[in-house]
Scaffold this motif. Structure first.
Motif, PDB file in Angstrom:
ATOM      1  N   HIS A 162       3.841  19.165  -1.114  1.00 35.82           N
ATOM      2  CA  HIS A 162       2.634  19.414  -0.326  1.00 35.82           C
ATOM      3  C   HIS A 162       2.849  19.023   1.120  1.00 35.82           C
ATOM      4  CE1 HIS A 162       2.207  15.156  -1.269  1.00 35.82           C
ATOM      5  NE2 HIS A 162       1.955  15.430  -2.539  1.00 35.82           N
ATOM      6  N   THR A 163       1.916  19.451   1.948  1.00 36.32           N
ATOM      7  CA  THR A 163       2.047  19.198   3.383  1.00 36.32           C
ATOM      8  C   THR A 163       1.754  17.747   3.763  1.00 36.32           C
ATOM      9  OG1 THR A 163      -0.169  20.176   3.596  1.00 36.32           O
ATOM     10  CG2 THR A 163       1.704  21.565   4.164  1.00 36.32           C
ATOM     11  N   PRO A 164       0.830  17.040   3.124  1.00 37.33           N
ATOM     12  CA  PRO A 164       0.697  15.615   3.451  1.00 37.33           C
ATOM     13  C   PRO A 164       1.929  14.826   2.998  1.00 37.33           C
ATOM     14  CG  PRO A 164      -1.279  16.435   2.353  1.00 37.33           C
ATOM     15  CD  PRO A 164      -0.223  17.479   2.185  1.00 37.33           C
ATOM     16  N   SER A 165       2.258  13.768   3.737  1.00 40.38           N
ATOM     17  CA  SER A 165       3.296  12.828   3.325  1.00 40.38           C
ATOM     18  C   SER A 165       2.660  11.717   2.499  1.00 40.38           C
ATOM     19  CB  SER A 165       4.000  12.222   4.541  1.00 40.38           C
ATOM     20  OG  SER A 165       4.829  13.172   5.172  1.00 40.38           O
ATOM     21  N   ALA A 166       3.413  11.218   1.520  1.00 42.93           N
ATOM     22  CA  ALA A 166       2.868  10.212   0.610  1.00 42.93           C
ATOM     23  C   ALA A 166       3.914   9.160   0.300  1.00 42.93           C
ATOM     24  CB  ALA A 166       2.398  10.880  -0.685  1.00 42.93           C
ATOM     25  N   VAL A 167       3.429   7.991  -0.122  1.00 44.45           N
ATOM     26  CA  VAL A 167       4.298   6.976  -0.717  1.00 44.45           C
ATOM     27  C   VAL A 167       3.650   6.500  -2.001  1.00 44.45           C
ATOM     28  CG1 VAL A 167       5.225   6.211   1.500  1.00 44.45           C
ATOM     29  CG2 VAL A 167       3.262   5.001   0.499  1.00 44.45           C
ATOM     30  N   ARG A 168       4.475   5.932  -2.864  1.00 43.05           N
ATOM     31  CA  ARG A 168       4.018   5.320  -4.115  1.00 43.05           C
ATOM     32  C   ARG A 168       4.463   3.866  -4.082  1.00 43.05           C
ATOM     33  NH1 ARG A 168       1.455  10.152  -4.686  1.00 43.05           N
ATOM     34  NH2 ARG A 168       2.948  11.775  -4.113  1.00 43.05           N
ATOM     35  N   PHE A 169       3.529   2.941  -4.267  1.00 41.36           N
ATOM     36  CA  PHE A 169       3.841   1.517  -4.301  1.00 41.36           C
ATOM     37  C   PHE A 169       3.414   0.986  -5.662  1.00 41.36           C
ATOM     38  CE2 PHE A 169       3.479  -2.983  -3.499  1.00 41.36           C
ATOM     39  CZ  PHE A 169       4.597  -3.224  -2.695  1.00 41.36           C
ATOM     40  N   VAL A 170       4.386   0.536  -6.451  1.00 37.99           N
ATOM     41  CA  VAL A 170       4.135   0.241  -7.870  1.00 37.99           C
ATOM     42  C   VAL A 170       3.354  -1.063  -8.010  1.00 37.99           C
ATOM     43  CG1 VAL A 170       5.165  -0.034 -10.139  1.00 37.99           C
ATOM     44  CG2 VAL A 170       6.274   1.449  -8.447  1.00 37.99           C
ATOM     45  N   VAL A 171       2.263  -0.990  -8.767  1.00 34.40           N
ATOM     46  CA  VAL A 171       1.366  -2.125  -8.965  1.00 34.40           C
ATOM     47  C   VAL A 171       1.665  -2.853 -10.274  1.00 34.40           C
ATOM     48  CG1 VAL A 171      -1.059  -2.814  -9.214  1.00 34.40           C
ATOM     49  CG2 VAL A 171      -0.425  -1.007  -7.595  1.00 34.40           C
TER      50      VAL A 171
ATOM     51  N   TRP B 138       0.444   2.841  -9.938  1.00 27.93           N
ATOM     52  CA  TRP B 138       0.933   2.667  -8.567  1.00 27.93           C
ATOM     53  C   TRP B 138      -0.150   3.035  -7.570  1.00 27.93           C
ATOM     54  CZ3 TRP B 138       3.247   6.430 -11.743  1.00 27.93           C
ATOM     55  CH2 TRP B 138       3.037   7.769 -11.403  1.00 27.93           C
ATOM     56  N   LEU B 139       0.038   2.520  -6.366  1.00 26.67           N
ATOM     57  CA  LEU B 139      -0.859   2.818  -5.259  1.00 26.67           C
ATOM     58  C   LEU B 139      -0.282   3.995  -4.484  1.00 26.67           C
ATOM     59  CD1 LEU B 139      -2.615   0.339  -2.916  1.00 26.67           C
ATOM     60  CD2 LEU B 139      -1.088   2.008  -1.887  1.00 26.67           C
ATOM     61  N   ASP B 140      -1.090   5.036  -4.306  1.00 28.43           N
ATOM     62  CA  ASP B 140      -0.720   6.169  -3.461  1.00 28.43           C
ATOM     63  C   ASP B 140      -1.276   5.938  -2.062  1.00 28.43           C
ATOM     64  OD1 ASP B 140       0.466   7.775  -5.491  1.00 28.43           O
ATOM     65  OD2 ASP B 140      -1.503   8.467  -6.132  1.00 28.43           O
ATOM     66  N   ALA B 141      -0.467   6.170  -1.043  1.00 28.33           N
ATOM     67  CA  ALA B 141      -0.948   6.148   0.338  1.00 28.33           C
ATOM     68  C   ALA B 141      -0.464   7.420   1.020  1.00 28.33           C
ATOM     69  CB  ALA B 141      -0.448   4.913   1.079  1.00 28.33           C
ATOM     70  N   LEU B 142      -1.392   8.173   1.609  1.00 23.92           N
ATOM     71  CA  LEU B 142      -1.069   9.468   2.212  1.00 23.92           C
ATOM     72  C   LEU B 142      -1.720   9.599   3.585  1.00 23.92           C
ATOM     73  CD1 LEU B 142      -1.297  10.004  -1.074  1.00 23.92           C
ATOM     74  CD2 LEU B 142      -1.154  12.388  -0.411  1.00 23.92           C
ATOM     75  N   ASP B 143      -1.141  10.477   4.395  1.00 20.19           N
ATOM     76  CA  ASP B 143      -1.767  10.872   5.663  1.00 20.19           C
ATOM     77  C   ASP B 143      -2.694  12.072   5.449  1.00 20.19           C
ATOM     78  OD1 ASP B 143       0.021  12.954   5.267  1.00 20.19           O
ATOM     79  OD2 ASP B 143       1.245  12.530   7.019  1.00 20.19           O
ATOM     80  N   LEU B 144      -3.195  12.225   4.237  1.00 23.16           N
ATOM     81  CA  LEU B 144      -4.022  13.363   3.846  1.00 23.16           C
ATOM     82  C   LEU B 144      -5.233  13.593   4.754  1.00 23.16           C
ATOM     83  CD1 LEU B 144      -4.760  15.618   1.803  1.00 23.16           C
ATOM     84  CD2 LEU B 144      -5.797  13.847   0.372  1.00 23.16           C
ATOM     85  N   PRO B 145      -5.969  12.541   5.174  1.00 24.55           N
ATOM     86  CA  PRO B 145      -7.138  12.818   6.017  1.00 24.55           C
ATOM     87  C   PRO B 145      -6.789  13.575   7.296  1.00 24.55           C
ATOM     88  CG  PRO B 145      -7.221  10.576   5.191  1.00 24.55           C
ATOM     89  CD  PRO B 145      -5.866  11.110   4.837  1.00 24.55           C
ATOM     90  N   MET B 146      -5.693  13.211   7.927  1.00 27.24           N
ATOM     91  CA  MET B 146      -5.291  13.888   9.156  1.00 27.24           C
ATOM     92  C   MET B 146      -4.853  15.323   8.876  1.00 27.24           C
ATOM     93  SD  MET B 146      -2.334  12.827  11.890  1.00 27.24           S
ATOM     94  CE  MET B 146      -1.019  13.061  10.688  1.00 27.24           C
ATOM     95  N   VAL B 147      -4.037  15.514   7.851  1.00 30.88           N
ATOM     96  CA  VAL B 147      -3.537  16.847   7.536  1.00 30.88           C
ATOM     97  C   VAL B 147      -4.685  17.752   7.081  1.00 30.88           C
ATOM     98  CG1 VAL B 147      -1.922  18.159   6.097  1.00 30.88           C
ATOM     99  CG2 VAL B 147      -1.278  15.903   6.954  1.00 30.88           C
ATOM    100  N   TYR B 148      -5.594  17.208   6.286  1.00 28.17           N
ATOM    101  CA  TYR B 148      -6.757  17.986   5.842  1.00 28.17           C
ATOM    102  C   TYR B 148      -7.638  18.349   7.034  1.00 28.17           C
ATOM    103  CZ  TYR B 148     -11.006  19.256   3.328  1.00 28.17           C
ATOM    104  OH  TYR B 148     -12.109  19.923   2.857  1.00 28.17           O
ATOM    105  N   GLY B 149      -7.824  17.399   7.946  1.00 31.80           N
ATOM    106  CA  GLY B 149      -8.636  17.660   9.131  1.00 31.80           C
ATOM    107  C   GLY B 149      -8.049  18.737  10.026  1.00 31.80           C
ATOM    108  N   MET B 150      -6.733  18.931   9.944  1.00 27.12           N
ATOM    109  CA  MET B 150      -6.068  19.992  10.701  1.00 27.12           C
ATOM    110  C   MET B 150      -6.116  21.331   9.971  1.00 27.12           C
ATOM    111  SD  MET B 150      -2.721  17.723  11.781  1.00 27.12           S
ATOM    112  CE  MET B 150      -1.879  19.035  12.640  1.00 27.12           C
ATOM    113  N   GLU B 151      -6.777  21.359   8.805  1.00 27.45           N
ATOM    114  CA  GLU B 151      -6.817  22.539   7.942  1.00 27.45           C
ATOM    115  C   GLU B 151      -5.403  23.011   7.602  1.00 27.45           C
ATOM    116  OE1 GLU B 151      -9.419  25.506   9.634  1.00 27.45           O
ATOM    117  OE2 GLU B 151     -11.198  24.238   9.368  1.00 27.45           O
ATOM    118  N   ALA B 152      -4.567  22.019   7.272  1.00 31.31           N
ATOM    119  CA  ALA B 152      -3.160  22.301   6.970  1.00 31.31           C
ATOM    120  C   ALA B 152      -2.733  21.730   5.627  1.00 31.31           C
ATOM    121  CB  ALA B 152      -2.274  21.724   8.080  1.00 31.31           C
ATOM    122  N   SER B 153      -3.688  21.285   4.797  1.00 36.01           N
ATOM    123  CA  SER B 153      -3.348  20.614   3.546  1.00 36.01           C
ATOM    124  C   SER B 153      -3.300  21.603   2.388  1.00 36.01           C
ATOM    125  CB  SER B 153      -4.389  19.524   3.254  1.00 36.01           C
ATOM    126  OG  SER B 153      -4.087  18.858   2.045  1.00 36.01           O
TER     127      SER B 153
END
Length: 351
Positions: free
Chosen positions: A116-125, A167-182
């Motif tokens: 997908h277009t957003p970048s993500a990380v997974r941090f294991v809980v 795991w904890l997901d952290a994404l730049d999704l709000p920015m990418v979605y706001g650009m109508e690019a997600s």
């Protein structure tokens, strides 16, 4: 005109004739000055983000219940999103630029391959036996491990062990979605290569890279996908010995080939917080999310005191005044921030 003579009270929309407003509305135009102070407040941004803590002891039962109610085939990614109350449930954001969720996978399940277009990380809980395969590189998932799934790279998750893995997901999704690019693209399951992940084979020691990389004219954008917690924790303990009492014991996760942040939009770091000592980081223009890997303590954020313990996650607004304190032993923290985005846009600041 002297800037100091500019009026603090600008013209209001209701000061304009109704027919003038109607004419502008029909043309899809609007006057700026009634909204100027809202868009560009003086001195400091207006903020909806609230200092807030999600306690894992409260979130975990709801996540386990999601595992009972919704099979992975009906969820694709079984995630509970941590929603900052200042933005409301519908926004699905922890801070304006950072999306955070808690994802559950159960034994035998597969979260299918996609990119997908957003970048993500997974941090294991918690849990063992989980894995993430990124571009054919199979990465085991142990508590505290950071795994990158950057924009455009194929990735899938699976579970070959016993008990839940979270795991904890952290994404730049709000920015990418706001650009109508997600958007996302699905694909067939990957065939993982025979080699271990690069964190175990190529980048085990700081300051050492494969010799062949010296002759490469173009550096790999994501040469290391997994950052094992066992190595990061050991490095924090070593750093603690030589760090003055009032300084941060904190390490940034970076691209081992370039030294740059490991993702272009979000920054990640791990911190050892010394028992009983107040620590006040410099005020920053970036927003952030803090996850507690080990230990317990409290944070005062813009005058709001939030108590936290292992597994908890804390939202920190931009420009916040912060004081952290670990209680009953050292604490280990994982930080996500949007400083790389602000640096790229040219307005990141520390005060």
């Amino acid at each position: 005109m002297n800037p100091s003579s500019h009026s603090d009270s600008l013209g209001r929309l209701e000061d304009l004739p109704a027919d003038y407003i109607a004419d502008m509305t029909a043309l899809s135009i609007a006057p700026l000055w009634p909204q100027l102070r809202g868009l560009l407040p003086r001195g400091k941004p207006s903020r909806a983000t609230q200092p807030f803590v999600w306690h894992y002891k409260d979130v975990r039962p709801q996540l386990m219940k999601a595992g009972e109610l919704t099979p992975i085939e009906k969820a694709e990614r079984r995630v509970l999103v941590l929603c900052n109350p200042g933005h409301g449930i519908e926004k699905l954001v922890a801070t304006p630029n950072i999306y955070v969720g808690m994802q559950l996978i159960l034994p035998g399940e597969v979260a299918p391959n996609h990119r997908h277009t957003p970048s993500a990380v997974r941090f294991v809980v918690e849990g063992d036996g989980g894995f993430t395969t990124v571009q054919g590189e199979k990465c085991p998932m142990h508590k505290g491990d950071l795994i990158l799934t950057p924009a455009g790279l194929w990735h899938e998750h699976g579970h070959e062990g016993q008990g839940p893995v979270v795991w904890l997901d952290a994404l730049d999704l709000p920015m990418v979605y706001g650009m109508e690019a997600s958007y996302a693209i699905e694909g067939p399951s990957q065939n993982a290569g025979p080699d271990l992940d690069a964190s175990q084979t190529k980048y085990q020691r700081a300051g050492l890279v494969p010799f062949s990389s010296l002759s490469q004219s173009v550096r790999a954008p994501y040469p290391q996908i997994r950052y094992p917690w066992v190595d990061v924790r050991k490095a924090l303990l070593a750093l603690d010995k030589g760090t003055p009492q009032n300084d941060a014991v904190q390490l940034a996760y970076v691209n081992p080939e370039t030294g740059a942040p490991c993702l272009p939009t979000l920054g990640f770091s791990a911190q050892l917080l010394r028992d009983g000592l107040d620590f006040s980081p410099r005020r920053r223009s970036a927003s952030s999310v803090m996850h507690v890997i080990e230990g317990r303590g409290e944070s005062e954020i813009d005058g709001v005191t939030l108590k936290w313990s292992e597994g908890d996650t804390v939202a920190i607004p931009t420009h916040a005044e912060i004081k952290h304190r670990a209680n009953h032993g050292n604490a280990y923290l994982f930080h996500v921030d949007d400083a790389p985005t602000q640096r790229a846009l040219g307005f990141y600041q520390e005060f």
